[in-house]
Design an enzyme around this catalytic site. Structure first.
Site, PDB file in Angstrom:
ATOM      1  N   GLY A  29       0.803  -1.213   0.000  1.00 17.22           N
ATOM      2  CA  GLY A  29       0.000   0.000   0.000  1.00 17.22           C
ATOM      3  C   GLY A  29       0.836   1.263   0.000  1.00 17.22           C
ATOM      4  O   GLY A  29       0.466   2.267  -0.618  1.00 17.22           O
ATOM      5  N   ASP A  86       2.734  -3.009  -7.531  1.00 15.83           N
ATOM      6  CA  ASP A  86       2.121  -1.902  -6.783  1.00 15.83           C
ATOM      7  C   ASP A  86       1.896  -0.699  -7.688  1.00 15.83           C
ATOM      8  O   ASP A  86       0.884  -0.006  -7.578  1.00 15.83           O
ATOM      9  CB  ASP A  86       3.009  -1.508  -5.602  1.00 15.83           C
ATOM     10  CG  ASP A  86       3.297  -2.670  -4.669  1.00 15.83           C
ATOM     11  OD1 ASP A  86       2.383  -3.491  -4.463  1.00 15.83           O
ATOM     12  OD2 ASP A  86       4.419  -2.752  -4.149  1.00 15.83           O
ATOM     13  N   SER A  94       5.172  -1.217 -16.188  1.00 13.96           N
ATOM     14  CA  SER A  94       6.306  -1.329 -17.101  1.00 13.96           C
ATOM     15  C   SER A  94       7.337  -0.239 -16.835  1.00 13.96           C
ATOM     16  O   SER A  94       8.549  -0.484 -16.867  1.00 13.96           O
ATOM     17  CB  SER A  94       5.835  -1.242 -18.553  1.00 13.96           C
ATOM     18  OG  SER A  94       4.983  -2.322 -18.874  1.00 13.96           O
TER      19      SER A  94
END
Length: 311
Positions: free
Chosen positions: A42, A257, A285
């Site tokens: 998170g 994430d 990416s």
């Protein structure tokens, strides 16, 4: 009115990264100067959202000297933080790149468990955050002996308050999230297979498993990450598959994430499902292009966004 985002990280870390020339056993290795960055699912989502000009509140556990370092690192990035102070030490992770081969070695340490009173304190914060956030992102692992059911309390409480819950976790915690039902679920292919009791899934089985989760009301959107092959997004009426452009991969730390952050940024701006997937892949990416534990640069996301293609 601008949508609000809360991220929850129950097992954060300080990520320490370095590089060395030629990793070999039984030899003293001279490492480059280490770099320290805030880590944990998170927390990385909040850090990535900041780069996309999307504000968020980051709720996380923090303890000891490492916890203090973590908080200072996040303050330097000007994040809005909600640390819950614990008696145990926040964990560290260690990442080393062999400059000879450009191979990356990732050493993840387990987080310390927290007491029942500390669990109650964390849950109590949910009711104190007002108004309820529009989107709640629960991402990362659970520490120590904290039961997987713990994540279910967050999902239940925030759904009851009208928040849309997004979950990116694994193992038993992922199964609990599925049982509670969420707005968006982001498993990889292996995690999705485990959810339906199989070792692996072929393409047709992948479609069936994701669509079954949606039909059973366990998620509105399922995004299955396929690594270098991109990702597939499913809703009750759509299947969208996209592949990323070719980039020079320096590190995969934080890529998942960053993908979540990209998708959340589009949800906040009420974009389309195609935009959700495209931005997620572009952010993921772009992060693989960064060295060590660093996240993406916005200019790379902007360039890659238009190079992501449908399959």
């Amino acid at each position: 009115m601008k949508k609000t985002v809360l991220t929850i990280t129950l097992n954060p870390s300080v990520d320490k990264s370095t590089s060395v020339q030629n990793i070999v056993p039984e030899k003293k290795l001279r490492c480059d100067r280490p770099k320290y960055e805030a880590g944990g699912g998170g927390i990385n989502v909040s850090r990535a959202l900041k780069r996309l000009d999307i504000p968020s509140d980051a709720l996380f556990t923090s303890g000891g000297k490492t916890g203090s370092m973590l908080e200072n690192l996040l303050k330097k990035e000007e994040l809005d933080i909600l640390p819950v102070h614990l008696g145990s030490e926040t964990r560290e992770n260690f990442i080393v790149v062999d400059k000879t081969t450009n191979q990356q070695y990732r050493f993840g340490f387990p987080g310390e468990t927290f007491s029942k009173n500390e669990q109650d304190e964390i849950l109590a914060l949910i009711d104190q955050i007002s108004p309820a956030p529009d989107f709640v992102v629960i991402s990362g692992s659970l520490p120590g002996d904290v039961p997987a059911d713990f994540i279910g309390f967050f999902i239940y409480k925030y759904k009851a308050r009208g928040s849309k819950v997004i979950v990116d976790t694994s193992g038993d915690a992922l199964k609990v999230a599925l049982k509670e039902g969420v707005f968006l679920l982001k498993p990889n292919a292996g995690e999705l297979a485990a959810l339906v009791g199989k070792e692996e899934l072929e393409n047709a089985d992948l479609d069936h498993a994701a669509q079954q989760i949606i039909m059973q009301g366990q998620a509105n959107i399922v995004v299955v990450s396929l690594g270098a092959q991109g990702a597939v997004l499913y809703t009750a009426t759509e299947k969208i598959q996209m592949v990323p452009p070719l980039v020079k991969i320096r590190s995969t730390v934080g890529a998942g994430d960053s993908m979540v952050a990209g998708m959340v940024s589009v949800l906040v701006n009420q974009g389309t499902t195609e935009e959700i997937l495209r931005m997620g892949i572009a952010c993921g990416s772009a992060t693989t292009m960064a060295e060590g534990t660093a996240l993406f640069q916005k200019k790379d996301v902007d360039r890659l966004y238009n190079e992501v293609r449908k399959q």
